[in-house]
Design a protein around this motif. Sequence first.
Motif, PDB file in Angstrom:
ATOM      1  N   ALA A 158       0.857  -1.181   0.000  1.00 32.69           N
ATOM      2  CA  ALA A 158       0.000   0.000   0.000  1.00 32.69           C
ATOM      3  C   ALA A 158       0.893   1.231   0.000  1.00 32.69           C
ATOM      4  CB  ALA A 158      -0.933   0.009   1.211  1.00 32.69           C
ATOM      5  N   GLY A 159       0.375   2.337  -0.539  1.00 30.57           N
ATOM      6  CA  GLY A 159       1.197   3.538  -0.579  1.00 30.57           C
ATOM      7  C   GLY A 159       0.380   4.803  -0.725  1.00 30.57           C
ATOM      8  N   ALA A 160       1.054   5.931  -0.508  1.00 29.22           N
ATOM      9  CA  ALA A 160       0.439   7.246  -0.641  1.00 29.22           C
ATOM     10  C   ALA A 160       1.468   8.223  -1.184  1.00 29.22           C
ATOM     11  CB  ALA A 160      -0.098   7.733   0.702  1.00 29.22           C
ATOM     12  N   ILE A 161       1.000   9.168  -1.987  1.00 28.30           N
ATOM     13  CA  ILE A 161       1.832  10.250  -2.515  1.00 28.30           C
ATOM     14  C   ILE A 161       1.065  11.562  -2.369  1.00 28.30           C
ATOM     15  CG2 ILE A 161       2.787  11.297  -4.614  1.00 28.30           C
ATOM     16  CD1 ILE A 161       3.604   8.548  -5.537  1.00 28.30           C
ATOM     17  N   PHE A 162       1.759  12.579  -1.895  1.00 22.44           N
ATOM     18  CA  PHE A 162       1.169  13.915  -1.820  1.00 22.44           C
ATOM     19  C   PHE A 162       2.097  14.895  -2.527  1.00 22.44           C
ATOM     20  CE2 PHE A 162       0.687  18.096   0.200  1.00 22.44           C
ATOM     21  CZ  PHE A 162      -0.648  18.330  -0.104  1.00 22.44           C
ATOM     22  N   VAL A 163       1.535  15.674  -3.445  1.00 20.10           N
ATOM     23  CA  VAL A 163       2.306  16.651  -4.216  1.00 20.10           C
ATOM     24  C   VAL A 163       1.885  18.047  -3.784  1.00 20.10           C
ATOM     25  CG1 VAL A 163       2.963  17.476  -6.505  1.00 20.10           C
ATOM     26  CG2 VAL A 163       2.404  15.044  -6.163  1.00 20.10           C
ATOM     27  N   TRP A 164       2.810  18.786  -3.216  1.00 18.05           N
ATOM     28  CA  TRP A 164       2.587  20.190  -2.854  1.00 18.05           C
ATOM     29  C   TRP A 164       2.976  21.025  -4.062  1.00 18.05           C
ATOM     30  CZ3 TRP A 164       4.778  22.720   2.238  1.00 18.05           C
ATOM     31  CH2 TRP A 164       4.277  24.024   2.336  1.00 18.05           C
ATOM     32  N   GLN A 165       2.002  21.334  -4.886  1.00 14.60           N
ATOM     33  CA  GLN A 165       2.253  22.051  -6.127  1.00 14.60           C
ATOM     34  C   GLN A 165       2.574  23.517  -5.861  1.00 14.60           C
ATOM     35  OE1 GLN A 165      -1.236  21.283  -8.489  1.00 14.60           O
ATOM     36  NE2 GLN A 165      -0.570  19.229  -9.041  1.00 14.60           N
ATOM     37  N   ASN A 166       3.469  24.048  -6.706  1.00 12.75           N
ATOM     38  CA  ASN A 166       3.916  25.447  -6.590  1.00 12.75           C
ATOM     39  C   ASN A 166       4.429  25.747  -5.183  1.00 12.75           C
ATOM     40  OD1 ASN A 166       3.201  26.162  -9.297  1.00 12.75           O
ATOM     41  ND2 ASN A 166       1.058  26.244  -8.644  1.00 12.75           N
ATOM     42  N   PHE A 167       5.222  24.843  -4.681  1.00 13.72           N
ATOM     43  CA  PHE A 167       5.804  25.009  -3.348  1.00 13.72           C
ATOM     44  C   PHE A 167       6.656  26.282  -3.290  1.00 13.72           C
ATOM     45  CE2 PHE A 167       9.671  24.053  -0.782  1.00 13.72           C
ATOM     46  CZ  PHE A 167       9.086  24.149   0.471  1.00 13.72           C
ATOM     47  N   ILE A 168       7.528  26.455  -4.284  1.00  9.60           N
ATOM     48  CA  ILE A 168       8.344  27.664  -4.402  1.00  9.60           C
ATOM     49  C   ILE A 168       8.524  27.979  -5.879  1.00  9.60           C
ATOM     50  CG2 ILE A 168      10.600  28.726  -4.009  1.00  9.60           C
ATOM     51  CD1 ILE A 168      10.960  26.994  -1.588  1.00  9.60           C
ATOM     52  N   ASN A 169       8.039  29.143  -6.315  1.00  6.85           N
ATOM     53  CA  ASN A 169       8.310  29.644  -7.666  1.00  6.85           C
ATOM     54  C   ASN A 169       8.098  28.601  -8.761  1.00  6.85           C
ATOM     55  OD1 ASN A 169       9.071  32.138  -6.548  1.00  6.85           O
ATOM     56  ND2 ASN A 169      11.197  31.448  -6.288  1.00  6.85           N
ATOM     57  N   GLY A 170       6.947  27.967  -8.764  1.00  5.00           N
ATOM     58  CA  GLY A 170       6.631  26.999  -9.800  1.00  5.00           C
ATOM     59  C   GLY A 170       7.251  25.631  -9.597  1.00  5.00           C
ATOM     60  N   SER A 171       7.851  25.395  -8.451  1.00  2.00           N
ATOM     61  CA  SER A 171       8.447  24.093  -8.148  1.00  2.00           C
ATOM     62  C   SER A 171       7.537  23.312  -7.207  1.00  2.00           C
ATOM     63  CB  SER A 171       9.826  24.268  -7.511  1.00  2.00           C
ATOM     64  OG  SER A 171      10.709  24.922  -8.412  1.00  2.00           O
ATOM     65  N   ASP A 172       7.606  21.999  -7.305  1.00  2.00           N
ATOM     66  CA  ASP A 172       6.765  21.118  -6.493  1.00  2.00           C
ATOM     67  C   ASP A 172       7.601  20.404  -5.437  1.00  2.00           C
ATOM     68  OD1 ASP A 172       4.723  21.823  -8.228  1.00  2.00           O
ATOM     69  OD2 ASP A 172       4.935  20.004  -9.446  1.00  2.00           O
ATOM     70  N   LEU A 173       6.940  20.055  -4.350  1.00  2.00           N
ATOM     71  CA  LEU A 173       7.547  19.226  -3.312  1.00  2.00           C
ATOM     72  C   LEU A 173       6.686  17.974  -3.187  1.00  2.00           C
ATOM     73  CD1 LEU A 173       9.967  19.368  -1.369  1.00  2.00           C
ATOM     74  CD2 LEU A 173       8.388  20.180   0.394  1.00  2.00           C
ATOM     75  N   ARG A 174       7.320  16.822  -3.358  1.00  2.76           N
ATOM     76  CA  ARG A 174       6.602  15.554  -3.378  1.00  2.76           C
ATOM     77  C   ARG A 174       6.969  14.725  -2.148  1.00  2.76           C
ATOM     78  NH1 ARG A 174       4.788  14.375  -8.776  1.00  2.76           N
ATOM     79  NH2 ARG A 174       4.521  12.203  -8.090  1.00  2.76           N
ATOM     80  N   PHE A 175       5.948  14.122  -1.536  1.00  2.00           N
ATOM     81  CA  PHE A 175       6.136  13.234  -0.396  1.00  2.00           C
ATOM     82  C   PHE A 175       5.556  11.864  -0.757  1.00  2.00           C
ATOM     83  CE2 PHE A 175       5.562  17.547   1.080  1.00  2.00           C
ATOM     84  CZ  PHE A 175       6.547  17.721   2.041  1.00  2.00           C
ATOM     85  N   GLY A 176       6.262  10.811  -0.410  1.00  2.00           N
ATOM     86  CA  GLY A 176       5.761   9.476  -0.700  1.00  2.00           C
ATOM     87  C   GLY A 176       6.114   8.490   0.391  1.00  2.00           C
ATOM     88  N   VAL A 177       5.238   7.520   0.598  1.00  2.83           N
ATOM     89  CA  VAL A 177       5.506   6.456   1.557  1.00  2.83           C
ATOM     90  C   VAL A 177       4.834   5.184   1.066  1.00  2.83           C
ATOM     91  CG1 VAL A 177       3.484   7.011   2.977  1.00  2.83           C
ATOM     92  CG2 VAL A 177       5.407   5.788   3.997  1.00  2.83           C
ATOM     93  N   SER A 178       5.478   4.060   1.276  1.00  2.27           N
ATOM     94  CA  SER A 178       4.873   2.777   0.906  1.00  2.27           C
ATOM     95  C   SER A 178       5.202   1.737   1.958  1.00  2.27           C
ATOM     96  CB  SER A 178       5.361   2.301  -0.472  1.00  2.27           C
ATOM     97  OG  SER A 178       6.716   1.906  -0.421  1.00  2.27           O
ATOM     98  N   ALA A 179       4.282   0.802   2.134  1.00  8.10           N
ATOM     99  CA  ALA A 179       4.458  -0.345   3.019  1.00  8.10           C
ATOM    100  C   ALA A 179       4.358  -1.596   2.166  1.00  8.10           C
ATOM    101  CB  ALA A 179       3.393  -0.350   4.111  1.00  8.10           C
ATOM    102  N   ARG A 180       5.352  -2.452   2.245  1.00  8.56           N
ATOM    103  CA  ARG A 180       5.427  -3.628   1.381  1.00  8.56           C
ATOM    104  C   ARG A 180       5.441  -4.905   2.216  1.00  8.56           C
ATOM    105  NH1 ARG A 180      10.528  -0.980  -1.897  1.00  8.56           N
ATOM    106  NH2 ARG A 180       9.460   0.959  -2.511  1.00  8.56           N
ATOM    107  N   ASN A 181       4.866  -5.947   1.649  1.00 13.97           N
ATOM    108  CA  ASN A 181       4.777  -7.253   2.324  1.00 13.97           C
ATOM    109  C   ASN A 181       4.026  -7.118   3.650  1.00 13.97           C
ATOM    110  OD1 ASN A 181       6.531  -8.188   0.238  1.00 13.97           O
ATOM    111  ND2 ASN A 181       8.295  -7.583   1.462  1.00 13.97           N
ATOM    112  N   ILE A 182       2.857  -6.522   3.594  1.00 17.64           N
ATOM    113  CA  ILE A 182       2.118  -6.175   4.800  1.00 17.64           C
ATOM    114  C   ILE A 182       1.769  -7.402   5.631  1.00 17.64           C
ATOM    115  CG2 ILE A 182      -0.063  -5.195   5.633  1.00 17.64           C
ATOM    116  CD1 ILE A 182       0.102  -3.201   3.307  1.00 17.64           C
ATOM    117  N   THR A 183       1.426  -8.501   4.992  1.00 17.67           N
ATOM    118  CA  THR A 183       1.047  -9.703   5.747  1.00 17.67           C
ATOM    119  C   THR A 183       2.246 -10.539   6.175  1.00 17.67           C
ATOM    120  OG1 THR A 183       0.760 -10.954   3.695  1.00 17.67           O
ATOM    121  CG2 THR A 183      -1.190  -9.827   4.581  1.00 17.67           C
TER     122      THR A 183
END
Length: 305
Positions: A158-183
């Motif tokens: 399972a995973g999630a991604i969040f994109v903070w668009q236009n963080f600074i002067n038209g640039s983006d800041l991306r955050f991501g996390v994933s969990a693998r082999n959960i069971t």
Amino acid sequence: MRKIFFVICFLVVFDFGFAGAFKDLGNGARAFSLGLSYVAISNNAYGIFYNPAGIGQLKNLSFASTYSRLYPFVEDENLYYLTLGAVLPVFSIFDLGAGVTFFKTGMWNENQLIFSVAREFKYIKGLSLGGSVKFLRWSSVAPVGESAYSYFNFTFDAGAIFVWQNFINGSDLRFGVSARNITQPSIAVNKSKDAKLPLEIVGGIVYVSNSFNYLFGIGVFKSDEDFKVDLGFEISAFSEKFLNSEFEFVLRGSAGTSLNGVKQSSVNPGFGLRYWKFKIDYVYVYQFEIPDAGGSHKFSVEFNL
């Protein structure tokens, strides 16, 4: 032959960090060359393997394949790893993905079949969530007089991604996390708890400059006693119009090390070519702890409709 077999076993156990398998051997040259921070990008078919939330960002059909030549200095044994992946957006509601991996030596075969689903949420701008079910299978040659060994099981990512668009002067800041082999299934024939796949948590932060066409990021990996960190970057070195389509040459790379657990340090320089709807990527993976095995070469081809 016996000597080769033990060398292969050493490489497998070293790479996997425990007496098991089904570890990342290079699902996508771009993904591998960007390192752990790719968990915050995952915006192509390889997101199936690294962060299923990433495929929720895709708007069109995407297909990708990677061939990896592993440890070329291991004599008399052609070690290779093959990956196929595809993503299909469904009526702009969600994205479906499917991927398969093949790892083969003379005595060991390993496969994964993955189905993913993801969605980009319209009411929480920049947020994508996704999940995968993974079917795992391996088989091996048995000693003379015994039956061949084989295994089949499944687990989830399972995973999630969040994109903070236009963080600074038209640039983006991306955050991501994933969990693998959960069971955390056991991959031993006798279902021994000592052979359980460990839960893997991967996180990353990436700064993307849309104005100057570069990105850099940091990623971390935690699993049992292992803790790893690396840095990755990508920059557009050349871009030009050719026959009404954009041709682009991209440089990228990453370097990282383990801070705890199994000692692993590597550098992963690579490059990419972009033209029309095709992308070709390459990465050279060099692990400092096993120099006598040689670095691994990975080639990827991607098509986006």
